[in-house]
Design a protein around this motif. Structure first.
Motif, PDB file in Angstrom:
ATOM      1  N   ARG A   1      55.537  58.756  36.926  1.00 35.38           N
ATOM      2  CA  ARG A   1      56.557  58.228  35.903  1.00 35.38           C
ATOM      3  C   ARG A   1      56.401  58.896  34.486  1.00 35.38           C
ATOM      4  O   ARG A   1      55.371  59.415  34.269  1.00 35.38           O
ATOM      5  CB  ARG A   1      56.284  56.772  35.777  1.00 35.38           C
TER       6      ARG A   1
ATOM      7  N   VAL B   1      50.997  58.136  35.295  1.00 36.23           N
ATOM      8  CA  VAL B   1      52.193  58.017  34.280  1.00 36.23           C
ATOM      9  C   VAL B   1      51.851  59.088  33.429  1.00 36.23           C
ATOM     10  O   VAL B   1      50.870  59.239  32.752  1.00 36.23           O
ATOM     11  CB  VAL B   1      51.965  56.602  33.536  1.00 36.23           C
TER      12      VAL B   1
ATOM     13  N   GLU C   1      58.535  63.539  38.101  1.00 39.11           N
ATOM     14  CA  GLU C   1      58.896  62.387  39.038  1.00 39.11           C
ATOM     15  C   GLU C   1      58.802  63.270  40.526  1.00 39.11           C
ATOM     16  O   GLU C   1      58.544  62.308  41.446  1.00 39.11           O
ATOM     17  CB  GLU C   1      60.437  61.968  38.747  1.00 39.11           C
TER      18      GLU C   1
ATOM     19  N   ASP D   1      48.836  43.909  43.483  1.00 38.89           N
ATOM     20  CA  ASP D   1      49.626  43.349  42.282  1.00 38.89           C
ATOM     21  C   ASP D   1      50.832  43.936  41.823  1.00 38.89           C
ATOM     22  O   ASP D   1      50.880  45.136  41.435  1.00 38.89           O
ATOM     23  CB  ASP D   1      48.460  43.359  41.161  1.00 38.89           C
ATOM     24  N   ARG D   2      51.996  43.271  41.836  1.00 36.71           N
ATOM     25  CA  ARG D   2      53.087  43.707  41.755  1.00 36.71           C
ATOM     26  C   ARG D   2      53.282  43.941  40.306  1.00 36.71           C
ATOM     27  O   ARG D   2      54.252  44.957  39.709  1.00 36.71           O
ATOM     28  CB  ARG D   2      54.473  42.824  42.021  1.00 36.71           C
ATOM     29  N   SER D   3      52.431  43.516  39.357  1.00 36.52           N
ATOM     30  CA  SER D   3      52.545  43.696  37.862  1.00 36.52           C
ATOM     31  C   SER D   3      51.786  45.096  37.462  1.00 36.52           C
ATOM     32  O   SER D   3      51.989  45.367  36.345  1.00 36.52           O
ATOM     33  CB  SER D   3      51.812  42.631  36.984  1.00 36.52           C
ATOM     34  N   LEU D   4      51.281  45.712  38.326  1.00 38.81           N
ATOM     35  CA  LEU D   4      50.547  47.108  38.347  1.00 38.81           C
ATOM     36  C   LEU D   4      51.209  48.204  38.996  1.00 38.81           C
ATOM     37  O   LEU D   4      51.751  48.028  39.931  1.00 38.81           O
ATOM     38  CB  LEU D   4      49.012  46.931  38.813  1.00 38.81           C
ATOM     39  N   TYR D   5      50.985  49.313  38.462  1.00 39.06           N
ATOM     40  CA  TYR D   5      51.758  50.562  38.919  1.00 39.06           C
ATOM     41  C   TYR D   5      50.587  51.428  39.275  1.00 39.06           C
ATOM     42  O   TYR D   5      49.640  51.895  38.335  1.00 39.06           O
ATOM     43  CB  TYR D   5      52.822  51.032  37.848  1.00 39.06           C
ATOM     44  N   TYR D   6      50.421  51.960  40.533  1.00 32.35           N
ATOM     45  CA  TYR D   6      49.235  52.503  40.980  1.00 32.35           C
ATOM     46  C   TYR D   6      49.397  54.081  40.885  1.00 32.35           C
ATOM     47  O   TYR D   6      48.816  54.851  41.395  1.00 32.35           O
ATOM     48  CB  TYR D   6      48.992  52.228  42.481  1.00 32.35           C
ATOM     49  N   GLN D   7      50.844  54.560  40.771  1.00 31.60           N
ATOM     50  CA  GLN D   7      50.802  55.919  40.486  1.00 31.60           C
ATOM     51  C   GLN D   7      50.660  56.750  39.051  1.00 31.60           C
ATOM     52  O   GLN D   7      50.772  55.848  38.029  1.00 31.60           O
ATOM     53  CB  GLN D   7      52.450  56.445  40.912  1.00 31.60           C
TER      54      GLN D   7
END
Length: 204
Positions: free
Chosen positions: A98, A60, A93, A52-58
């Motif tokens: 992020r 924060v 980073e 899902d490109r709307s989610l960030y898996y790294q």
């Protein structure tokens, strides 16, 4: 059985073999388990849902800003400005995370909302040990404890001043820190027995 019948059955068998081979190569057919072996298992197509490109898996990480504009000698100005040294951002980073700035003097409801959107917090070094900044550190520290007590893994990493502030909060003693001179004094690092220093710069 006539010769024509034999030829007809022969061509049907050849046609069925052709269809089976085509289905196997295209990955759309059903292959009996008796026909599977190691090589075919490796070559079988794997169907996975696309990310899902709307989610960030790294992760924060929130970094708390420090009062002042970052200029030497102006860490406690009264303009309401705050800063985060770039080295802390690059540090986070470099680990693949992020950064979200946690502004120390922003409205409390905004700060708490940000804490629900990050996976951890970093307290930086600095010089301010009182006032609104100290209160904000206490608010964040309390929230970190609540999350971890609720089995929500929420790390807190404190550097220099940040570690000092945590010491003051836990001890409930604002005067627990003592000043001492350590200029031009070399000291030896004492490693615990479980430390693994083989192959590092500390090995002798």
């Amino acid at each position: 059985m006539s010769k024509d019948t034999v030829l007809f059955l022969f061509f049907i068998a050849i046609f069925q073999c052709f269809l089976s081979t085509k289905s196997y190569n295209s990955g759309t057919g059903i292959i009996p388990l008796t026909q599977l072996h190691h090589d075919s298992l490796v070559s079988l197509p794997v169907s996975c849902p696309p990310p899902d490109r709307s989610l960030y898996y790294q992760p924060v990480i929130g970094i708390l800003s420090h009062p002042g504009d970052g200029a030497f000698g102006r860490h406690s100005n009264a303009t309401g400005a705050s800063f985060i040294h770039a080295s802390y951002v690059k540090f986070v980073e470099a680990a693949g995370a992020r950064v979200v700035p946690l502004i120390y003097n922003e409205p409390p409801e905004m700060l708490l909302k940000k804490l629900e959107l990050v996976n951890g917090v970093l307290f930086t070094g600095g010089s301010v040990k009182d006032g609104l900044y100290f209160e904000t550190v206490g608010t964040i520290f309390k929230k970190v404890l609540e999350k971890n007590e609720a089995r929500d893994h929420f790390p807190l990493y404190a550097i220099c001043l940040g570690f000092e502030l945590i010491t003051m909060i836990i001890s409930e003693d604002d005067n627990i820190l003592e000043e001492f001179k350590a200029k031009n004094q070399a000291s030896t690092i004492q490693f615990v027995e479980s430390a693994h220093i083989e192959g590092t710069v500390f090995q002798r």
